[in-house]
Structures are given as structure tokens and as C-alpha cells.
Design a protein around this motif. Structure first.
Motif, PDB file in Angstrom:
ATOM      1  N   VAL A  61     -45.171  24.323-100.263  1.00 38.69           N
ATOM      2  CA  VAL A  61     -43.903  23.040 -99.945  1.00 38.69           C
ATOM      3  C   VAL A  61     -43.809  23.210-100.979  1.00 38.69           C
ATOM      4  O   VAL A  61     -42.340  22.155-101.808  1.00 38.69           O
ATOM      5  CB  VAL A  61     -44.055  21.924 -99.367  1.00 38.69           C
ATOM      6  N   GLY A  62     -44.380  22.608-102.900  1.00 33.36           N
ATOM      7  CA  GLY A  62     -44.318  21.930-103.484  1.00 33.36           C
ATOM      8  C   GLY A  62     -43.335  22.856-104.664  1.00 33.36           C
ATOM      9  O   GLY A  62     -42.750  23.409-105.664  1.00 33.36           O
ATOM     10  N   GLY A  63     -43.656  24.753-104.276  1.00 30.63           N
ATOM     11  CA  GLY A  63     -43.536  25.908-104.769  1.00 30.63           C
ATOM     12  C   GLY A  63     -41.704  25.928-105.054  1.00 30.63           C
ATOM     13  O   GLY A  63     -41.289  26.982-105.019  1.00 30.63           O
ATOM     14  N   PHE A  64     -41.313  25.374-103.544  1.00 34.58           N
ATOM     15  CA  PHE A  64     -39.792  25.527-103.164  1.00 34.58           C
ATOM     16  C   PHE A  64     -39.477  23.903-103.444  1.00 34.58           C
ATOM     17  O   PHE A  64     -38.903  23.059-102.926  1.00 34.58           O
ATOM     18  CB  PHE A  64     -39.848  25.670-102.251  1.00 34.58           C
ATOM     19  N   ARG A  65     -38.293  23.699-105.027  1.00 33.50           N
ATOM     20  CA  ARG A  65     -37.388  22.788-105.049  1.00 33.50           C
ATOM     21  C   ARG A  65     -36.763  22.558-104.390  1.00 33.50           C
ATOM     22  O   ARG A  65     -36.430  21.457-103.933  1.00 33.50           O
ATOM     23  CB  ARG A  65     -37.013  22.686-106.283  1.00 33.50           C
ATOM     24  N   GLN A  66     -35.847  23.099-104.107  1.00 33.46           N
ATOM     25  CA  GLN A  66     -34.737  23.081-102.500  1.00 33.46           C
ATOM     26  C   GLN A  66     -35.046  23.504-101.207  1.00 33.46           C
ATOM     27  O   GLN A  66     -34.197  23.278-100.161  1.00 33.46           O
ATOM     28  CB  GLN A  66     -33.916  24.017-102.791  1.00 33.46           C
ATOM     29  N   ALA A  68     -37.824  24.539 -97.842  1.00 33.71           N
ATOM     30  CA  ALA A  68     -38.250  26.063 -97.548  1.00 33.71           C
ATOM     31  C   ALA A  68     -38.390  26.190 -96.467  1.00 33.71           C
ATOM     32  O   ALA A  68     -38.599  25.152 -95.358  1.00 33.71           O
ATOM     33  CB  ALA A  68     -40.560  26.221 -98.148  1.00 33.71           C
ATOM     34  N   THR A  69     -38.092  27.117 -95.586  1.00 34.41           N
ATOM     35  CA  THR A  69     -38.367  27.100 -94.086  1.00 34.41           C
ATOM     36  C   THR A  69     -39.403  27.403 -93.751  1.00 34.41           C
ATOM     37  O   THR A  69     -40.331  28.106 -94.883  1.00 34.41           O
ATOM     38  CB  THR A  69     -37.202  28.748 -93.606  1.00 34.41           C
ATOM     39  N   ALA A  70     -39.652  27.808 -92.975  1.00 35.59           N
ATOM     40  CA  ALA A  70     -41.031  27.765 -92.071  1.00 35.59           C
ATOM     41  C   ALA A  70     -40.990  28.991 -92.587  1.00 35.59           C
ATOM     42  O   ALA A  70     -42.814  29.728 -92.595  1.00 35.59           O
ATOM     43  CB  ALA A  70     -41.172  27.572 -90.406  1.00 35.59           C
ATOM     44  N   LYS A  71     -40.787  30.020 -92.438  1.00 42.29           N
ATOM     45  CA  LYS A  71     -41.057  31.676 -92.436  1.00 42.29           C
ATOM     46  C   LYS A  71     -41.379  31.730 -94.186  1.00 42.29           C
ATOM     47  O   LYS A  71     -43.262  32.029 -93.976  1.00 42.29           O
ATOM     48  CB  LYS A  71     -39.782  32.907 -92.394  1.00 42.29           C
ATOM     49  N   GLN A  72     -40.325  31.002 -94.842  1.00 43.95           N
ATOM     50  CA  GLN A  72     -40.782  31.096 -96.626  1.00 43.95           C
ATOM     51  C   GLN A  72     -42.592  30.673 -97.004  1.00 43.95           C
ATOM     52  O   GLN A  72     -43.326  30.962 -97.378  1.00 43.95           O
ATOM     53  CB  GLN A  72     -39.773  30.747 -97.208  1.00 43.95           C
ATOM     54  N   LEU A  73     -42.607  29.371 -95.616  1.00 44.58           N
ATOM     55  CA  LEU A  73     -43.926  29.031 -96.326  1.00 44.58           C
ATOM     56  C   LEU A  73     -44.896  29.152 -95.338  1.00 44.58           C
ATOM     57  O   LEU A  73     -46.258  29.668 -95.968  1.00 44.58           O
ATOM     58  CB  LEU A  73     -44.197  27.414 -95.210  1.00 44.58           C
ATOM     59  N   ALA A  74     -45.158  29.745 -94.599  1.00 45.25           N
ATOM     60  CA  ALA A  74     -45.365  30.430 -93.690  1.00 45.25           C
ATOM     61  C   ALA A  74     -46.392  32.155 -94.647  1.00 45.25           C
ATOM     62  O   ALA A  74     -47.608  32.497 -94.953  1.00 45.25           O
ATOM     63  CB  ALA A  74     -45.490  31.703 -92.780  1.00 45.25           C
ATOM     64  N   ARG A  75     -45.198  33.135 -95.608  1.00 48.54           N
ATOM     65  CA  ARG A  75     -45.624  33.964 -96.443  1.00 48.54           C
ATOM     66  C   ARG A  75     -46.001  33.585 -97.498  1.00 48.54           C
ATOM     67  O   ARG A  75     -47.175  33.298 -98.003  1.00 48.54           O
ATOM     68  CB  ARG A  75     -44.151  34.443 -96.882  1.00 48.54           C
ATOM     69  N   ALA A  76     -45.673  31.731 -98.124  1.00 48.11           N
ATOM     70  CA  ALA A  76     -46.331  31.503 -99.236  1.00 48.11           C
ATOM     71  C   ALA A  76     -48.332  31.034 -99.289  1.00 48.11           C
ATOM     72  O   ALA A  76     -49.242  31.475 -99.921  1.00 48.11           O
ATOM     73  CB  ALA A  76     -45.707  30.441 -99.966  1.00 48.11           C
ATOM     74  N   ALA A  77     -48.017  30.537 -97.721  1.00 46.64           N
ATOM     75  CA  ALA A  77     -49.422  30.029 -97.841  1.00 46.64           C
ATOM     76  C   ALA A  77     -50.436  31.224 -96.887  1.00 46.64           C
ATOM     77  O   ALA A  77     -52.211  31.199 -96.359  1.00 46.64           O
ATOM     78  CB  ALA A  77     -48.949  28.699 -96.420  1.00 46.64           C
ATOM     79  N   GLY A  78     -50.169  32.533 -96.611  1.00 48.07           N
ATOM     80  CA  GLY A  78     -50.529  33.509 -95.877  1.00 48.07           C
ATOM     81  C   GLY A  78     -51.185  33.027 -94.738  1.00 48.07           C
ATOM     82  O   GLY A  78     -52.018  33.675 -94.222  1.00 48.07           O
ATOM     83  N   LEU A  79     -49.420  32.761 -94.229  1.00 52.82           N
ATOM     84  CA  LEU A  79     -50.422  32.052 -92.386  1.00 52.82           C
ATOM     85  C   LEU A  79     -49.714  32.714 -91.377  1.00 52.82           C
ATOM     86  O   LEU A  79     -48.408  32.915 -91.810  1.00 52.82           O
ATOM     87  CB  LEU A  79     -50.392  30.274 -92.546  1.00 52.82           C
TER      88      LEU A  79
END
Length: 287
Positions: A61-66, A68-79
Motif C-alpha cells: 500500500v505504501g507504494g501507491f500515493r493515490q 491502490a485496487t485489490a488487483k494492484q496490491l495482489a500483484r505488488a505483493a505477489g499474492l
């Protein structure tokens, strides 16, 4: 001044009884042992995978200033997306995240973690200041609050050459008898004082203790808001004390000191020094 030295004392730990390891009935197969709990040479610590995954999401979450959606977070966290949805729902429910317009942001609980770190730093700063006061005044120093209708000693700065008062009666129940309690109760409204004394009726601890609710209320009403409260052998024989009121917004607090009765002639002077020193600190050191 009961429990006054408690913050610096060692806490005893008890031995917890362990349940016997389950065994199989006679002739039955051996009971399997869980790999996550069985001891073994070379094994690392037991880790909880779901906690690790939740932490990865929080970091993402800290990587998205505005947000993030669940899909973006899942991708960023590798989940997997399904796993991310479950964890995000839990983190939002617990206040670590908040959701707005389909995007996730840090919640109030994450801010609370940061504030806790600040409070630990403030606590360390308070103790450093108290130790400095102890050395300057040549007396043990106490910091206490009136919170949730009770007296709480937050910290004590003493040393072998200047020991704190030995506890022998409950501090919360004997506020009428010691300088800390008198100073805190003196900062309350009359209604709050009556409520406290109704729950903790004044009792005699030494020949010098003021007893009787009416007499205690008159004494508390006579205290001056900015002046030290002096107490001579009312809580413990052989000890004299002084406490300085500290009011920060709705917070009711005090800084106090104690001396052996052989140094009673120092009490007024040292109490004045304590008042000046606390006043020079300003309110920022109060937890």
C-alpha cells in the motif's frame, strides 16, 4: 507511596504447566507430529504465513500515493487475488486499511503504530529528565497521573543512595495521605474529589494522617493551583514528600519527590527547586 517503586522492580515469572504429549492407543498408529511445532535440530522459528502475507500487502500500500485496487496490491505483493481479497477485508475491518472508491489506503490503526513509537521515545525522554532531576535535587523523583478515576504512578527515578519510598499501603486507596495523591486530588473538581473519597474513604496510616472526608475536602480545597504540596510523615513514618501539580489540557499529573525525615529541613527548598525545574520543562514531556 504504594507501588511507587513498582516500575523499576523485577517481575517474577511462574512456570506454566504443559499438557502431556498425546500418545496413540495400544496397538494403534503413532500420532503424527506437526512440522510447525515439533522441535528439531536446524529448524528455524515457526512462522505464520498468513501474517507474512498480510504484512506484504501493508507494505505494498505504501507504494501507491493515490491508493491502490485489490488487483494492484495482489500483484505488488505477489499474492493470488482471492487471498489478497480476504486479507484486505480483514485489514480494513481492523482499521489498518480503509477503502475509498475501490482503492485501499492506510487506516488509523497504522497511524497508531507510529504514535506508539513516538510514545516510547517520549517515555525515554521523560525518564531521562527524571533521572536528571533526581541528581539535581538529591532525591528520588516520581511522576504520576490521575486517570480513569484512579491514581497511577507512571515512573520512578531513584538509585541505591536515594531509594524510593517502600510501598506498604495501596497508593490508589490512600491518596488523601501522600503528597502525590493530595496534589492530584487537589486538581479535581469538588464533585470528582467526593467521588474518589467515596470509593476510597480516608483512613489513618500514621498519627499525622488527616482523616474524615470533610477535613480532607477542606484541605484539598485550600491547595493553591501552582504551588507544591508538602506532606510530612502522613503516609509513612520517617518520610517527608512534596508534589508539584502539572495540568496539560484535561490531563491531571504531578511530579513529586521524597526525603528521609532527617532531611525534613530541606523539603521546602527542594520543593521550590522541583517546581521551577518542572515549569522550565514545559508540558511536552508529559505522556
Amino acid at each position: 507511596m504504594d507501588q511507587i517503586a513498582e516500575p523499576s522492580r523485577t517481575v517474577r515469572t511462574g512456570r506454566v504447566a504443559r499438557s502431556p504429549t498425546p500418545t496413540s492407543p495400544p496397538g494403534g498408529p503413532p500420532t503424527p507430529t506437526s512440522p510447525s511445532t515439533s522441535p528439531g535440530k536446524g529448524r528455524g522459528p515457526t512462522l505464520i504465513g498468513s501474517v507474512q502475507r498480510a504484512l506484504r500487502l501493508l507494505e505494498a500500500v505504501g507504494g501507491f500515493r493515490q491508493g491502490a485496487t485489490a488487483k494492484q496490491l495482489a500483484r505488488a505483493a505477489g499474492l493470488p487475488l482471492g487471498t489478497a481479497y480476504h486479507l484486505l477485508r480483514t485489514l480494513t475491518h481492523e482499521g489498518y486499511l480503509r477503502r475509498s472508491d475501490g482503492r485501499f489506503f492506510y487506516g488509523e490503526s497504522v497511524n497508531g503504530i507510529g504514535r506508539a513509537d513516538d510514545r516510547q521515545s517520549d517515555r525515554h525522554d521523560l525518564r531521562t529528565r527524571m533521572q536528571r532531576l533526581r541528581d539535581e535535587l538529591g532525591a528520588p523523583v516520581y511522576f504520576a497521573l490521575y486517570r480513569d478515576g484512579e491514581i497511577h504512578v507512571v515512573d520512578v527515578a531513584d538509585d541505591p543512595g536515594r531509594p524510593a519510598v517502600q510501598p506498604w499501603a495501596d497508593l490508589r486507596a490512600t491518596g488523601h495521605a501522600h503528597a502525590i495523591g493530595q496534589c492530584l486530588l487537589g486538581q479535581l473538581s469538588e464533585e470528582e474529589r467526593r467521588d474518589h473519597l467515596a470509593r476510597h474513604p480516608p483512613v489513618g496510616l500514621t498519627p499525622s494522617t488527616v482523616t474524615g472526608e470533610a477535613a480532607v475536602l477542606r484541605r484539598l480545597a485550600s491547595l493553591r493551583p501552582t504551588m507544591p504540596v508538602l506532606e510530612r510523615q502522613e503516609y509513612a513514618l520517617g518520610t517527608v514528600c512534596a508534589a508539584v501539580p502539572i495540568t496539560v489540557g484535561p490531563m491531571v499529573a504531578t511530579m513529586a519527590l521524597s526525603l528521609p525525615v532527617e532531611q525534613a529541613d530541606r523539603l521546602t527548598v527542594v520543593a521550590g527547586q522541583l517546581r521551577r525545574s518542572v515549569g522550565a520543562m514545559g508540558p511536552s514531556f508529559v505522556l
